[in-house]
Design a protein around this motif. Structure first.
Motif, PDB file in Angstrom:
ATOM      1  N   CYS A  58       0.822  -1.213   0.000  1.00 56.88           N
ATOM      2  CA  CYS A  58       0.000   0.000   0.000  1.00 56.88           C
ATOM      3  C   CYS A  58       0.855   1.262   0.000  1.00 56.88           C
ATOM      4  CB  CYS A  58      -0.942  -0.011   1.190  1.00 56.88           C
ATOM      5  SG  CYS A  58      -2.222  -1.296   1.070  1.00 56.88           S
ATOM      6  N   GLU A  59       2.009   1.204   0.657  1.00 59.69           N
ATOM      7  CA  GLU A  59       2.916   2.355   0.622  1.00 59.69           C
ATOM      8  C   GLU A  59       3.451   2.583  -0.785  1.00 59.69           C
ATOM      9  OE1 GLU A  59       7.013   4.033   2.736  1.00 59.69           O
ATOM     10  OE2 GLU A  59       5.994   2.273   3.578  1.00 59.69           O
ATOM     11  N   GLY A  60       3.778   1.492  -1.480  1.00 62.95           N
ATOM     12  CA  GLY A  60       4.234   1.627  -2.861  1.00 62.95           C
ATOM     13  C   GLY A  60       3.174   2.256  -3.746  1.00 62.95           C
ATOM     14  N   ILE A  61       1.916   1.839  -3.557  1.00 62.24           N
ATOM     15  CA  ILE A  61       0.807   2.432  -4.316  1.00 62.24           C
ATOM     16  C   ILE A  61       0.653   3.907  -3.960  1.00 62.24           C
ATOM     17  CG2 ILE A  61      -1.693   2.394  -4.686  1.00 62.24           C
ATOM     18  CD1 ILE A  61      -1.577  -0.656  -4.109  1.00 62.24           C
ATOM     19  N   SER A  62       0.674   4.194  -2.660  1.00 65.71           N
ATOM     20  CA  SER A  62       0.501   5.574  -2.196  1.00 65.71           C
ATOM     21  C   SER A  62       1.593   6.486  -2.736  1.00 65.71           C
ATOM     22  CB  SER A  62       0.500   5.594  -0.668  1.00 65.71           C
ATOM     23  OG  SER A  62       0.441   6.905  -0.174  1.00 65.71           O
ATOM     24  N   ASN A  63       2.829   6.013  -2.710  1.00 65.38           N
ATOM     25  CA  ASN A  63       3.946   6.820  -3.220  1.00 65.38           C
ATOM     26  C   ASN A  63       3.762   7.130  -4.698  1.00 65.38           C
ATOM     27  OD1 ASN A  63       5.068   6.671  -0.695  1.00 65.38           O
ATOM     28  ND2 ASN A  63       6.669   5.204  -1.241  1.00 65.38           N
ATOM     29  N   TRP A  64       3.325   6.139  -5.452  1.00 64.00           N
ATOM     30  CA  TRP A  64       3.124   6.338  -6.892  1.00 64.00           C
ATOM     31  C   TRP A  64       2.009   7.357  -7.140  1.00 64.00           C
ATOM     32  CZ3 TRP A  64      -0.957   5.274 -10.298  1.00 64.00           C
ATOM     33  CH2 TRP A  64      -0.628   5.357 -11.663  1.00 64.00           C
ATOM     34  N   LEU A  65       0.917   7.228  -6.397  1.00 67.05           N
ATOM     35  CA  LEU A  65      -0.187   8.171  -6.565  1.00 67.05           C
ATOM     36  C   LEU A  65       0.235   9.596  -6.210  1.00 67.05           C
ATOM     37  CD1 LEU A  65      -3.095   6.064  -5.016  1.00 67.05           C
ATOM     38  CD2 LEU A  65      -2.820   6.652  -7.435  1.00 67.05           C
ATOM     39  N   PHE A  77      -5.935  -1.286  -8.579  1.00 65.98           N
ATOM     40  CA  PHE A  77      -6.774  -2.308  -7.958  1.00 65.98           C
ATOM     41  C   PHE A  77      -5.909  -3.099  -6.979  1.00 65.98           C
ATOM     42  CE2 PHE A  77      -9.293  -6.052  -7.434  1.00 65.98           C
ATOM     43  CZ  PHE A  77     -10.608  -5.722  -7.739  1.00 65.98           C
ATOM     44  N   TYR A  78      -6.285  -3.029  -5.691  1.00 69.63           N
ATOM     45  CA  TYR A  78      -5.500  -3.666  -4.630  1.00 69.63           C
ATOM     46  C   TYR A  78      -6.303  -4.777  -3.960  1.00 69.63           C
ATOM     47  CZ  TYR A  78      -3.564  -4.330   0.060  1.00 69.63           C
ATOM     48  OH  TYR A  78      -3.084  -4.885   1.222  1.00 69.63           O
ATOM     49  N   LYS A 104      -4.501   2.303   4.983  1.00 70.09           N
ATOM     50  CA  LYS A 104      -5.072   3.641   5.226  1.00 70.09           C
ATOM     51  C   LYS A 104      -4.518   4.693   4.269  1.00 70.09           C
ATOM     52  CE  LYS A 104      -1.850   4.681   9.031  1.00 70.09           C
ATOM     53  NZ  LYS A 104      -1.754   4.983  10.475  1.00 70.09           N
ATOM     54  N   LYS A 105      -3.294   4.506   3.793  1.00 72.65           N
ATOM     55  CA  LYS A 105      -2.724   5.483   2.869  1.00 72.65           C
ATOM     56  C   LYS A 105      -3.422   5.470   1.508  1.00 72.65           C
ATOM     57  CE  LYS A 105       1.941   5.782   4.834  1.00 72.65           C
ATOM     58  NZ  LYS A 105       3.393   5.603   4.577  1.00 72.65           N
ATOM     59  N   ILE A 106      -4.125   4.372   1.211  1.00 73.91           N
ATOM     60  CA  ILE A 106      -4.835   4.302  -0.074  1.00 73.91           C
ATOM     61  C   ILE A 106      -6.354   4.262   0.131  1.00 73.91           C
ATOM     62  CG2 ILE A 106      -2.877   3.304  -1.294  1.00 73.91           C
ATOM     63  CD1 ILE A 106      -4.342   0.576  -1.162  1.00 73.91           C
ATOM     64  N   GLN A 107      -6.808   4.492   1.353  1.00 69.02           N
ATOM     65  CA  GLN A 107      -8.208   4.789   1.685  1.00 69.02           C
ATOM     66  C   GLN A 107      -9.145   3.582   1.740  1.00 69.02           C
ATOM     67  OE1 GLN A 107      -9.455   7.835  -1.126  1.00 69.02           O
ATOM     68  NE2 GLN A 107      -7.428   8.735  -1.026  1.00 69.02           N
ATOM     69  N   TYR A 108      -8.992   2.628   0.847  1.00 68.96           N
ATOM     70  CA  TYR A 108      -9.907   1.484   0.826  1.00 68.96           C
ATOM     71  C   TYR A 108      -9.227   0.299   0.156  1.00 68.96           C
ATOM     72  CZ  TYR A 108     -10.772   3.041  -4.020  1.00 68.96           C
ATOM     73  OH  TYR A 108     -10.615   3.416  -5.323  1.00 68.96           O
ATOM     74  N   ILE A 109      -9.872  -0.847   0.222  1.00 65.39           N
ATOM     75  CA  ILE A 109      -9.377  -2.079  -0.390  1.00 65.39           C
ATOM     76  C   ILE A 109     -10.315  -2.442  -1.538  1.00 65.39           C
ATOM     77  CG2 ILE A 109      -8.985  -4.549  -0.011  1.00 65.39           C
ATOM     78  CD1 ILE A 109      -8.278  -3.817   2.922  1.00 65.39           C
ATOM     79  N   GLY A 138     -18.685  -0.080   2.177  1.00 60.73           N
ATOM     80  CA  GLY A 138     -17.939   0.613   1.130  1.00 60.73           C
ATOM     81  C   GLY A 138     -16.444   0.692   1.355  1.00 60.73           C
ATOM     82  N   THR A 139     -15.958   0.162   2.465  1.00 62.70           N
ATOM     83  CA  THR A 139     -14.508   0.171   2.723  1.00 62.70           C
ATOM     84  C   THR A 139     -13.791  -0.901   1.912  1.00 62.70           C
ATOM     85  OG1 THR A 139     -14.920  -1.218   4.657  1.00 62.70           O
ATOM     86  CG2 THR A 139     -14.692   1.148   5.031  1.00 62.70           C
TER      87      THR A 139
END
Length: 288
Positions: A58-65, A77-78, A104-109, A138-139
């Motif tokens: 999730c950190e990798g996704i968050s950093n990219w975003l 899509f995670y 939490k850094k990407i808000q939802y799953i 919705g989470t």
């Protein structure tokens, strides 16, 4: 016609048809691996609580975003999964909470799967109820199962209080393990089929039949196997911790396998299980 790069689920949401699996990828490598994968065009990352790398993915996704304000969370899509030890309503509720905290850094799953059916009927039922509640809140945007055989799916679909059907069943699939009955049952019930270990964990990449076909197309054996999976209509999850393999594993949409080559690959079936096979796990009524 080339396979689509995304597939519509029974929830109305779309999932990219090639995802990066991060099983056995050390947590300390996941941040940069996921970031690099997203830079190369991946938009689907598949993790699990049992992989012990959810937070780093999730950190990798968050950093990219965060690098580009034009990038939207909806582009990625995670997936994560509920391990067997956390089956049962209360345990699953807590496990979902833990996974959401790590995300939490990407808000939802985007998707949570039951990792396998290996508990008992009551606990599987409780786990599904907890997943339905997360979906309704919705989470979690989609819910599904992994390693479910036909009997496990029938059990789930027969729940008298069922509110949400599984969007996906994820299980091992490749030319040496094609499981036509299970694939057919999923499709009959509008459950998307997701193939893990599409390269048979690398055990078969030197198979002379595959190597010959790869040479014909000037592709790698891995690309041929991923392409075969896509042409079956599967969502496919090639796993690698090697950044050099990321790009070629995604470069599978620019060619078609000829019918005779698909037929040859289909002829490799030998019920070869490269890892575990919980699809055969007994129901309560089958246990001695």
């Amino acid at each position: 016609m080339a396979p689509a790069q995304s597939l519509l689920l029974n929830t109305g949401r779309r999932i990219p048809t090639v995802g990066l699996g991060v099983y056995k990828t050390p947590a300390e490598q996941c941040v940069s691996l996921v970031h690099e994968a997203l830079n190369l065009g991946y938009r689907h990352i598949d993790s699990a609580a049992l992989y012990y790398n959810e937070e780093e993915v999730c950190e990798g996704i968050s950093n990219w975003l965060a690098e580009d304000p034009s990038r939207k969370r909806e582009e990625v899509f995670y997936t994560t999964k509920i391990g067997d030890a956390f089956h049962g309503y209360d345990k699953t509720k807590n496990a979902i909470k833990v996974s959401l905290e790590k995300a939490k850094k990407i808000q939802y799953i985007d998707l949570i799967l039951i990792h396998s059916p290996q508990s008992d009927g009551d606990r599987r039922h409780g786990t599904w109820k907890a997943l339905e509640e997360a979906y309704e809140a919705g989470t979690v945007k989609n819910i599904g199962v992994s390693n479910y055989g036909i009997k496990h799916l029938k059990e789930l679909l027969a729940y008298p209080d069922l509110k949400v059907k599984p969007a996906i069943n994820q299980f091992e699939l490749h030319p040496w393990l094609q499981r036509p009955e299970l694939v057919g049952f999923c499709r009959q019930h509008d459950i998307a089929v997701e193939a893990y270990s599409p390269l048979a964990r690398g055990h078969k990449v030197a198979d002379p039949v595959v190597v010959k076909i790869a040479d014909k197309y000037n592709k790698t054996a891995a690309q041929i196997l991923i392409r075969w999976s896509l042409e079956q209509g599967f969502i496919t999850l090639p796993k690698t911790a090697n950044k050099a393999r990321l790009a070629p594993n995604l470069d599978v949409f620019s060619f078609d396998l000829a019918p005779e080559d698909l037929e040859t690959l289909n002829g490799l079936e030998e019920n070869y299980i490269s890892g575990w096979d919980p699809t055969t796990y007994p129901l309560d009524s089958e246990k001695s």
